[in-house]
Write a protein that holds these residues in place. Structure first.
Motif, PDB file in Angstrom:
ATOM      1  N   LEU A   9       7.539  -5.448   3.909  1.00 33.64           N
ATOM      2  CA  LEU A   9       6.115  -5.252   3.625  1.00 33.64           C
ATOM      3  C   LEU A   9       5.541  -4.191   4.556  1.00 33.64           C
ATOM      4  O   LEU A   9       4.794  -3.309   4.124  1.00 33.64           O
ATOM      5  CB  LEU A   9       5.353  -6.570   3.784  1.00 33.64           C
ATOM      6  N   ASP A  10       5.918  -4.256   5.824  1.00 31.58           N
ATOM      7  CA  ASP A  10       5.449  -3.277   6.805  1.00 31.58           C
ATOM      8  C   ASP A  10       5.992  -1.876   6.479  1.00 31.58           C
ATOM      9  O   ASP A  10       5.256  -0.894   6.518  1.00 31.58           O
ATOM     10  CB  ASP A  10       5.884  -3.710   8.206  1.00 31.58           C
ATOM     11  N   TYR A  14       2.643  -2.649   1.810  1.00 29.94           N
ATOM     12  CA  TYR A  14       2.011  -3.585   0.876  1.00 29.94           C
ATOM     13  C   TYR A  14       1.722  -4.918   1.538  1.00 29.94           C
ATOM     14  O   TYR A  14       2.400  -5.312   2.491  1.00 29.94           O
ATOM     15  CB  TYR A  14       2.952  -3.865  -0.313  1.00 29.94           C
ATOM     16  N   THR A  15       0.741  -5.631   0.999  1.00 31.85           N
ATOM     17  CA  THR A  15       0.563  -7.035   1.362  1.00 31.85           C
ATOM     18  C   THR A  15       1.563  -7.840   0.531  1.00 31.85           C
ATOM     19  O   THR A  15       2.105  -7.322  -0.467  1.00 31.85           O
ATOM     20  CB  THR A  15      -0.856  -7.531   1.034  1.00 31.85           C
ATOM     21  N   ALA A  16       1.777  -9.083   0.899  1.00 35.51           N
ATOM     22  CA  ALA A  16       2.704  -9.931   0.140  1.00 35.51           C
ATOM     23  C   ALA A  16       2.230 -10.090  -1.305  1.00 35.51           C
ATOM     24  O   ALA A  16       3.033 -10.032  -2.239  1.00 35.51           O
ATOM     25  CB  ALA A  16       2.846 -11.294   0.812  1.00 35.51           C
ATOM     26  N   GLU A  18       0.376  -8.005  -3.102  1.00 33.55           N
ATOM     27  CA  GLU A  18       0.593  -6.743  -3.819  1.00 33.55           C
ATOM     28  C   GLU A  18       2.077  -6.573  -4.158  1.00 33.55           C
ATOM     29  O   GLU A  18       2.424  -6.182  -5.272  1.00 33.55           O
ATOM     30  CB  GLU A  18       0.154  -5.554  -2.964  1.00 33.55           C
TER      31      GLU A  18
END
Length: 77
Positions: A9-10, A14-16, A18
């Motif tokens: 994600l990092d 993205y957020t989880a 998304e």
């Protein structure tokens, strides 16, 4: 995509929420939808037989559009 760890994600930005709304084709850069579909078929067959699949190096696209190389391994959860 069902789940992702914090590292990917990092890396991708993205957020989880998304990330789990995306399709693999949204992440893979430089490959046609036809090639992605063929690879997906190979992954499904290999996972059914062995429970894991090594796809080697791929180029992934971040949320901001930039790309970077990744080593892809897929496994059943």
């Amino acid at each position: 995509i069902v789940d992702a760890n914090a590292a990917i994600l990092d890396m991708l930005g993205y957020t989880a929420a998304e990330f789990t709304a995306l399709a693999v084709a949204d992440l893979v850069a430089g490959e046609s939808p036809e090639v992605i579909a063929l690879v997906a078929d190979r992954v499904r067959a290999t996972l059914a037989a062995t429970g894991r699949c090594d796809l080697g190096r791929r180029l992934y696209r971040r949320k901001d559009g930039s790309t970077f190389p990744v080593e892809v391994r897929v496994g059943r959860i």
